[in-house]
Design a protein around this motif. Structure first.
Motif, PDB file in Angstrom:
ATOM      1  N   LEU A   1       0.861  -1.186   0.000  1.00  0.00           N
ATOM      2  CA  LEU A   1       0.000   0.000   0.000  1.00  0.00           C
ATOM      3  C   LEU A   1       0.885   1.219   0.000  1.00  0.00           C
ATOM      4  O   LEU A   1       1.657   1.440   0.930  1.00  0.00           O
ATOM      5  CB  LEU A   1      -0.901   0.014   1.241  1.00  0.00           C
ATOM      6  CG  LEU A   1      -2.141  -0.872   1.186  1.00  0.00           C
ATOM      7  CD1 LEU A   1      -2.940  -0.671   2.453  1.00  0.00           C
ATOM      8  CD2 LEU A   1      -2.998  -0.548  -0.017  1.00  0.00           C
ATOM      9  N   ARG A   2       0.781   1.993  -1.064  1.00  0.00           N
ATOM     10  CA  ARG A   2       1.665   3.140  -1.190  1.00  0.00           C
ATOM     11  C   ARG A   2       0.828   4.375  -1.057  1.00  0.00           C
ATOM     12  O   ARG A   2      -0.161   4.553  -1.729  1.00  0.00           O
ATOM     13  CB  ARG A   2       2.389   3.065  -2.532  1.00  0.00           C
ATOM     14  CG  ARG A   2       3.068   1.716  -2.706  1.00  0.00           C
ATOM     15  CD  ARG A   2       3.922   1.650  -3.910  1.00  0.00           C
ATOM     16  NE  ARG A   2       3.185   1.941  -5.119  1.00  0.00           N
ATOM     17  CZ  ARG A   2       3.715   1.807  -6.317  1.00  0.00           C
ATOM     18  NH1 ARG A   2       4.947   1.399  -6.447  1.00  0.00           N
ATOM     19  NH2 ARG A   2       3.004   2.089  -7.390  1.00  0.00           N
ATOM     20  N   GLY A   3       1.240   5.285  -0.199  1.00  0.00           N
ATOM     21  CA  GLY A   3       0.250   6.190   0.262  1.00  0.00           C
ATOM     22  C   GLY A   3       0.467   7.647   0.071  1.00  0.00           C
ATOM     23  O   GLY A   3       1.164   8.041  -0.804  1.00  0.00           O
ATOM     24  N   LEU A   4      -0.189   8.467   0.916  1.00  0.00           N
ATOM     25  CA  LEU A   4      -0.399   9.838   0.548  1.00  0.00           C
ATOM     26  C   LEU A   4       0.158  10.935   1.416  1.00  0.00           C
ATOM     27  O   LEU A   4       1.154  11.474   1.145  1.00  0.00           O
ATOM     28  CB  LEU A   4      -1.866  10.051   0.350  1.00  0.00           C
ATOM     29  CG  LEU A   4      -2.083  10.407  -1.097  1.00  0.00           C
ATOM     30  CD1 LEU A   4      -3.443  10.070  -1.489  1.00  0.00           C
ATOM     31  CD2 LEU A   4      -1.765  11.788  -1.306  1.00  0.00           C
ATOM     32  N   ALA A   5      -0.414  11.435   2.371  1.00  0.00           N
ATOM     33  CA  ALA A   5      -0.073  12.721   2.974  1.00  0.00           C
ATOM     34  C   ALA A   5       1.340  12.742   3.524  1.00  0.00           C
ATOM     35  O   ALA A   5       1.902  11.726   3.862  1.00  0.00           O
ATOM     36  CB  ALA A   5      -1.056  13.030   4.084  1.00  0.00           C
TER      37      ALA A   5
ATOM     38  N   ALA B   1      -4.144   4.870  -2.818  1.00  0.00           N
ATOM     39  CA  ALA B   1      -2.997   4.875  -1.918  1.00  0.00           C
ATOM     40  C   ALA B   1      -1.770   4.257  -2.578  1.00  0.00           C
ATOM     41  O   ALA B   1      -0.655   4.747  -2.426  1.00  0.00           O
ATOM     42  CB  ALA B   1      -3.343   4.115  -0.641  1.00  0.00           C
ATOM     43  N   ARG B   2      -1.995   3.196  -3.331  1.00  0.00           N
ATOM     44  CA  ARG B   2      -0.873   2.481  -3.946  1.00  0.00           C
ATOM     45  C   ARG B   2      -0.108   3.336  -4.951  1.00  0.00           C
ATOM     46  O   ARG B   2       1.116   3.266  -5.045  1.00  0.00           O
ATOM     47  CB  ARG B   2      -1.395   1.212  -4.610  1.00  0.00           C
ATOM     48  CG  ARG B   2      -0.305   0.301  -5.157  1.00  0.00           C
ATOM     49  CD  ARG B   2      -0.896  -0.955  -5.793  1.00  0.00           C
ATOM     50  NE  ARG B   2       0.146  -1.875  -6.214  1.00  0.00           N
ATOM     51  CZ  ARG B   2       0.673  -2.854  -5.464  1.00  0.00           C
ATOM     52  NH1 ARG B   2       0.229  -3.030  -4.225  1.00  0.00           N
ATOM     53  NH2 ARG B   2       1.627  -3.641  -5.923  1.00  0.00           N
ATOM     54  N   TYR B   3      -0.844   4.159  -5.701  1.00  0.00           N
ATOM     55  CA  TYR B   3      -0.215   4.890  -6.800  1.00  0.00           C
ATOM     56  C   TYR B   3      -0.053   6.385  -6.523  1.00  0.00           C
ATOM     57  O   TYR B   3       0.230   7.154  -7.440  1.00  0.00           O
ATOM     58  CB  TYR B   3      -0.984   4.629  -8.091  1.00  0.00           C
ATOM     59  CG  TYR B   3      -0.895   3.166  -8.464  1.00  0.00           C
ATOM     60  CD1 TYR B   3       0.315   2.613  -8.863  1.00  0.00           C
ATOM     61  CD2 TYR B   3      -2.003   2.327  -8.336  1.00  0.00           C
ATOM     62  CE1 TYR B   3       0.430   1.264  -9.153  1.00  0.00           C
ATOM     63  CE2 TYR B   3      -1.903   0.969  -8.630  1.00  0.00           C
ATOM     64  CZ  TYR B   3      -0.684   0.443  -9.034  1.00  0.00           C
ATOM     65  OH  TYR B   3      -0.571  -0.905  -9.304  1.00  0.00           O
ATOM     66  N   ALA B   4      -0.174   6.768  -5.262  1.00  0.00           N
ATOM     67  CA  ALA B   4      -0.037   8.183  -4.910  1.00  0.00           C
ATOM     68  C   ALA B   4       1.387   8.696  -5.050  1.00  0.00           C
ATOM     69  O   ALA B   4       1.605   9.899  -5.092  1.00  0.00           O
ATOM     70  CB  ALA B   4      -0.520   8.414  -3.480  1.00  0.00           C
TER      71      ALA B   4
END
Length: 305
Positions: free
Chosen positions: A3-7, A209-212
């Motif tokens: 899971l690749r994420g964001l903030a 989330a994965r591609y953020a």
């Protein structure tokens, strides 16, 4: 699972199972259980190469961008240099929910197909190397593999469909016929929306989330050519499906508020002239996809859209 994420600050975004609406289908079988809550950890996001501003696509410096490209299937990274040779700066990679989640959750855990996701990762990287932007299209074709045989053309031995996973209909509440498919399509947006939104929002949030952190992933498309089924071809049916999409858009934007979300009206885009976009609130980072199969000739939009 990755899971690749964001903030920038690590934070968890939870997508709840119940998203409103009732339950119940068109037959005697049972619905899948409520979707488990998914906790998406958001960290280390990057700005996409292209965003929307003032009703147009712009680069990171705010300069207008004209996107030119093609549809490509998931898992074919070898097409990246071909797209570059054609002068494309944009591809729409289509992949069905069923391909990413071929099995239902077990014991509260989602079972994403990591082999498909890794192929998609590799493909996106191949397009990044060619400086090509990517829209990930959550695709449907003939609605669901559950109805693949019913939608088969005469004489075809292999029948394919993508979109809603077959397990979503495993309870047998709809017959695997054209009539059953039409019932299932209508129920997806209405009587079964608490389940469909729960599972679909979890899928969409995971993908966001994965591609953020992939800068060339610039857009997501919620649902290719949504079919109203027995709801019929009407403004009311279009608006019902748009209200459903608005809730999925919210799930995506809770994870990644920077990328553009594409929506569609009925089918290939019919009803755009009378549809209400009010459920989406702000139109920032929102785009409308319309499939002009008739190239502006007869059979395209009438005066009412």
């Amino acid at each position: 699972m990755r899971l690749r994420g964001l903030a920038a600050a690590a934070a968890a975004v939870a997508v709840a199972a119940g998203c409103g609406g009732g339950s119940g289908g068109g037959g005697g079988g049972s619905l899948p259980p409520p979707a488990p809550t998914i906790h998406v950890h958001a960290q280390g996001a990057v700005q996409p190469w292209v965003q929307t501003s003032g009703g147009q696509f712009v680069d990171q410096q705010g300069h207008p961008v004209l996107l030119r490209g093609v549809d490509v299937p998931a898992g074919q990274s070898d097409l990246a240099p071909v797209a570059a040779q054609l002068g494309a700066n944009f591809v729409r990679i289509y992949v069905g929910w069923n391909a990413i989640e071929p099995q239902p959750p077990v014991n509260g855990r989602y079972r994403w197909d990591t082999s498909v996701l890794h192929q998609l990762d590799h493909e996106i990287e191949a397009y990044r190397q060619e400086h090509i932007n990517v829209l990930i299209d959550f695709h449907q074709f003939h609605w669901s593999p559950y109805f693949a045989q019913a939608t088969c053309k005469a004489g075809k031995k292999v029948c394919r469909a993508s979109g809603v996973p077959a397990w979503f209909y495993a309870g047998g509440r709809f017959p695997a016929t054209k009539s059953g498919e039409s019932q299932a399509e209508a129920a997806f947006w209405t009587s079964e929306k608490s389940r469909s939104l729960g599972y679909y929002s979890a899928f969409a949030a995971m993908m966001a989330a994965r591609y953020a952190h992939d800068p060339n992933v610039v857009d997501y498309e919620i649902f290719n050519e949504p079919h109203p089924g027995r709801l019929g071809d009407s403004t009311e049916a279009t608006d019902i499906m748009l209200r459903w999409q608005a809730q999925v858009r919210t799930a995506i934007q809770k994870v990644d508020p920077t990328r553009t979300v594409f929506i569609m009206c009925r089918g290939g885009g019919e009803g755009v002239g009378t549809a209400s976009l009010a459920p989406f609130g702000s139109l920032d980072h929102l785009a409308l996809d319309w499939h002009d199969y008739f190239n502006g000739g007869s059979g395209g939009l009438d005066p009412a859209g």
